[in-house]
Write a protein that holds these residues in place. Structure first.
Motif, PDB file in Angstrom:
ATOM      1  N   CYS A  60       0.826  -1.208   0.000  1.00  0.00           N
ATOM      2  CA  CYS A  60       0.000   0.000   0.000  1.00  0.00           C
ATOM      3  C   CYS A  60       0.862   1.260   0.000  1.00  0.00           C
ATOM      4  N   MET A  61       1.880   1.292   0.843  1.00  0.00           N
ATOM      5  CA  MET A  61       2.727   2.472   0.923  1.00  0.00           C
ATOM      6  C   MET A  61       3.507   2.675  -0.367  1.00  0.00           C
ATOM      7  N   ARG A  62       3.942   1.594  -0.985  1.00  0.00           N
ATOM      8  CA  ARG A  62       4.644   1.723  -2.262  1.00  0.00           C
ATOM      9  C   ARG A  62       3.693   2.314  -3.299  1.00  0.00           C
ATOM     10  N   ALA A  63       2.470   1.826  -3.361  1.00  0.00           N
ATOM     11  CA  ALA A  63       1.484   2.352  -4.309  1.00  0.00           C
ATOM     12  C   ALA A  63       1.229   3.830  -4.048  1.00  0.00           C
ATOM     13  N   LEU A  64       1.057   4.210  -2.789  1.00  0.00           N
ATOM     14  CA  LEU A  64       0.801   5.614  -2.454  1.00  0.00           C
ATOM     15  C   LEU A  64       2.003   6.484  -2.782  1.00  0.00           C
ATOM     16  N   ASP A  65       3.203   5.971  -2.548  1.00  0.00           N
ATOM     17  CA  ASP A  65       4.416   6.722  -2.878  1.00  0.00           C
ATOM     18  C   ASP A  65       4.524   6.976  -4.384  1.00  0.00           C
ATOM     19  N   PHE A  66       4.011   6.069  -5.184  1.00  0.00           N
ATOM     20  CA  PHE A  66       4.020   6.233  -6.638  1.00  0.00           C
ATOM     21  C   PHE A  66       2.846   7.077  -7.129  1.00  0.00           C
ATOM     22  N   GLY A  67       2.002   7.527  -6.212  1.00  0.00           N
ATOM     23  CA  GLY A  67       0.855   8.340  -6.585  1.00  0.00           C
ATOM     24  C   GLY A  67      -0.340   7.525  -7.061  1.00  0.00           C
ATOM     25  N   SER A  68      -0.300   6.241  -6.813  1.00  0.00           N
ATOM     26  CA  SER A  68      -1.390   5.356  -7.208  1.00  0.00           C
ATOM     27  C   SER A  68      -2.365   5.184  -6.052  1.00  0.00           C
ATOM     28  N   THR A  69      -3.321   4.331  -6.233  1.00  0.00           N
ATOM     29  CA  THR A  69      -4.294   4.033  -5.190  1.00  0.00           C
ATOM     30  C   THR A  69      -3.840   2.830  -4.366  1.00  0.00           C
ATOM     31  N   ALA A  70      -4.284   2.775  -3.136  1.00  0.00           N
ATOM     32  CA  ALA A  70      -3.953   1.637  -2.273  1.00  0.00           C
ATOM     33  C   ALA A  70      -4.576   0.352  -2.794  1.00  0.00           C
ATOM     34  N   ARG A  71      -5.537   0.478  -3.663  1.00  0.00           N
ATOM     35  CA  ARG A  71      -6.206  -0.693  -4.245  1.00  0.00           C
ATOM     36  C   ARG A  71      -5.208  -1.575  -4.998  1.00  0.00           C
ATOM     37  N   VAL A  72      -4.114  -1.005  -5.465  1.00  0.00           N
ATOM     38  CA  VAL A  72      -3.069  -1.775  -6.127  1.00  0.00           C
ATOM     39  C   VAL A  72      -2.438  -2.762  -5.148  1.00  0.00           C
ATOM     40  N   GLY A  73      -2.307  -2.359  -3.884  1.00  0.00           N
ATOM     41  CA  GLY A  73      -1.660  -3.206  -2.893  1.00  0.00           C
ATOM     42  C   GLY A  73      -2.604  -3.919  -1.956  1.00  0.00           C
ATOM     43  N   PHE A  74      -3.901  -3.594  -2.026  1.00  0.00           N
ATOM     44  CA  PHE A  74      -4.855  -4.138  -1.076  1.00  0.00           C
ATOM     45  C   PHE A  74      -6.121  -4.544  -1.817  1.00  0.00           C
ATOM     46  N   ARG A  75      -6.493  -5.793  -1.710  1.00  0.00           N
ATOM     47  CA  ARG A  75      -7.645  -6.290  -2.455  1.00  0.00           C
ATOM     48  C   ARG A  75      -8.986  -5.951  -1.822  1.00  0.00           C
ATOM     49  N   HIS A  76      -8.996  -5.566  -0.566  1.00  0.00           N
ATOM     50  CA  HIS A  76     -10.248  -5.246   0.121  1.00  0.00           C
ATOM     51  C   HIS A  76     -10.669  -3.837  -0.292  1.00  0.00           C
ATOM     52  N   PRO A  77     -11.745  -3.709  -1.085  1.00  0.00           N
ATOM     53  CA  PRO A  77     -12.095  -2.389  -1.633  1.00  0.00           C
ATOM     54  C   PRO A  77     -12.428  -1.331  -0.588  1.00  0.00           C
ATOM     55  N   ALA A  78     -13.129  -1.698   0.479  1.00  0.00           N
ATOM     56  CA  ALA A  78     -13.500  -0.711   1.493  1.00  0.00           C
ATOM     57  C   ALA A  78     -12.269  -0.235   2.266  1.00  0.00           C
ATOM     58  N   LYS A  79     -11.388  -1.157   2.622  1.00  0.00           N
ATOM     59  CA  LYS A  79     -10.177  -0.768   3.349  1.00  0.00           C
ATOM     60  C   LYS A  79      -9.238   0.034   2.453  1.00  0.00           C
ATOM     61  N   ALA A  80      -9.155  -0.332   1.180  1.00  0.00           N
ATOM     62  CA  ALA A  80      -8.313   0.422   0.242  1.00  0.00           C
ATOM     63  C   ALA A  80      -8.841   1.849   0.089  1.00  0.00           C
ATOM     64  N   ALA A  81     -10.148   2.007   0.011  1.00  0.00           N
ATOM     65  CA  ALA A  81     -10.744   3.343  -0.089  1.00  0.00           C
ATOM     66  C   ALA A  81     -10.461   4.151   1.182  1.00  0.00           C
ATOM     67  N   ALA A  82     -10.527   3.496   2.341  1.00  0.00           N
ATOM     68  CA  ALA A  82     -10.231   4.170   3.610  1.00  0.00           C
ATOM     69  C   ALA A  82      -8.768   4.616   3.645  1.00  0.00           C
ATOM     70  N   ILE A  83      -7.876   3.765   3.187  1.00  0.00           N
ATOM     71  CA  ILE A  83      -6.450   4.103   3.168  1.00  0.00           C
ATOM     72  C   ILE A  83      -6.195   5.283   2.240  1.00  0.00           C
ATOM     73  N   ASP A  84      -6.803   5.256   1.062  1.00  0.00           N
ATOM     74  CA  ASP A  84      -6.649   6.380   0.132  1.00  0.00           C
ATOM     75  C   ASP A  84      -7.149   7.682   0.760  1.00  0.00           C
ATOM     76  N   ALA A  85      -8.296   7.626   1.424  1.00  0.00           N
ATOM     77  CA  ALA A  85      -8.859   8.828   2.058  1.00  0.00           C
ATOM     78  C   ALA A  85      -7.935   9.342   3.153  1.00  0.00           C
ATOM     79  N   ILE A  86      -7.402   8.455   3.968  1.00  0.00           N
ATOM     80  CA  ILE A  86      -6.494   8.860   5.047  1.00  0.00           C
ATOM     81  C   ILE A  86      -5.237   9.493   4.477  1.00  0.00           C
ATOM     82  N   TRP A  87      -4.681   8.883   3.435  1.00  0.00           N
ATOM     83  CA  TRP A  87      -3.440   9.404   2.859  1.00  0.00           C
ATOM     84  C   TRP A  87      -3.664  10.788   2.236  1.00  0.00           C
ATOM     85  N   HIS A  88      -4.765  10.959   1.537  1.00  0.00           N
ATOM     86  CA  HIS A  88      -5.005  12.227   0.863  1.00  0.00           C
ATOM     87  C   HIS A  88      -5.410  13.343   1.824  1.00  0.00           C
TER      88      HIS A  88
END
Length: 137
Positions: A60-88
């Motif tokens: 997840c952190m690698r994906a976020l560092d590249f400017g991508s979504t956490a969904r690339v590193g995390f298959r759980h859609p709700a948790k990936a969306a939460a991670i993206d929201a927290i990071w942004h």
């Protein structure tokens, strides 16, 4: 699309993703990035083994560092969306956390943090230590 697999992690090391975040729990974050990383790591470790949580966090952190979504590193859609929201929103969330009168209650309002994981996150952030010190004083 870049590969965020275990091979990448082993090649670059976990500290690349954590930006030298201390491994010690109970240390209050000093920056919004540290705060967001602690929240994200707590989400990644929820309901899985430590090894899986660590790998998920690193991807997840690698994906976020590249400017991508956490969904690339995390298959759980709700948790990936939460991670993206927290990071942004990490800057605003960190300010709100630092100014909150009841930090434990604030942690429960974060996306992806539930009634059980808020205590885990509180330990990581040193909130329980602060509350214990206030109770003694």
């Amino acid at each position: 699309m870049p590969d965020f697999g275990l091979e990448e992690t082993m090649r670059h090391g976990a500290q690349t993703f954590r930006n030298a975040l201390p491994d010690v729990e109970g240390i209050a974050p000093e920056t919004a990035d540290e705060f967001a990383q602690q929240v994200i790591e707590t989400i990644c470790h929820a309901s899985v083994t430590p090894a899986i949580g660590r790998r998920t966090f690193e991807r997840c952190m690698r994906a976020l560092d590249f400017g991508s979504t956490a969904r690339v590193g995390f298959r759980h859609p709700a948790k990936a969306a939460a991670i993206d929201a927290i990071w942004h929103k990490r800057e605003d969330l960190f300010v709100a956390y630092k100014t909150s009168a009841d930090r434990l209650r604030f942690l429960a309002t974060l996306p992806g943090i539930g009634p059980v994981t808020k205590h885990s996150l509180a330990r990581r952030l040193g909130v329980h230590v602060l509350q214990a010190e206030r109770a003694i004083a």
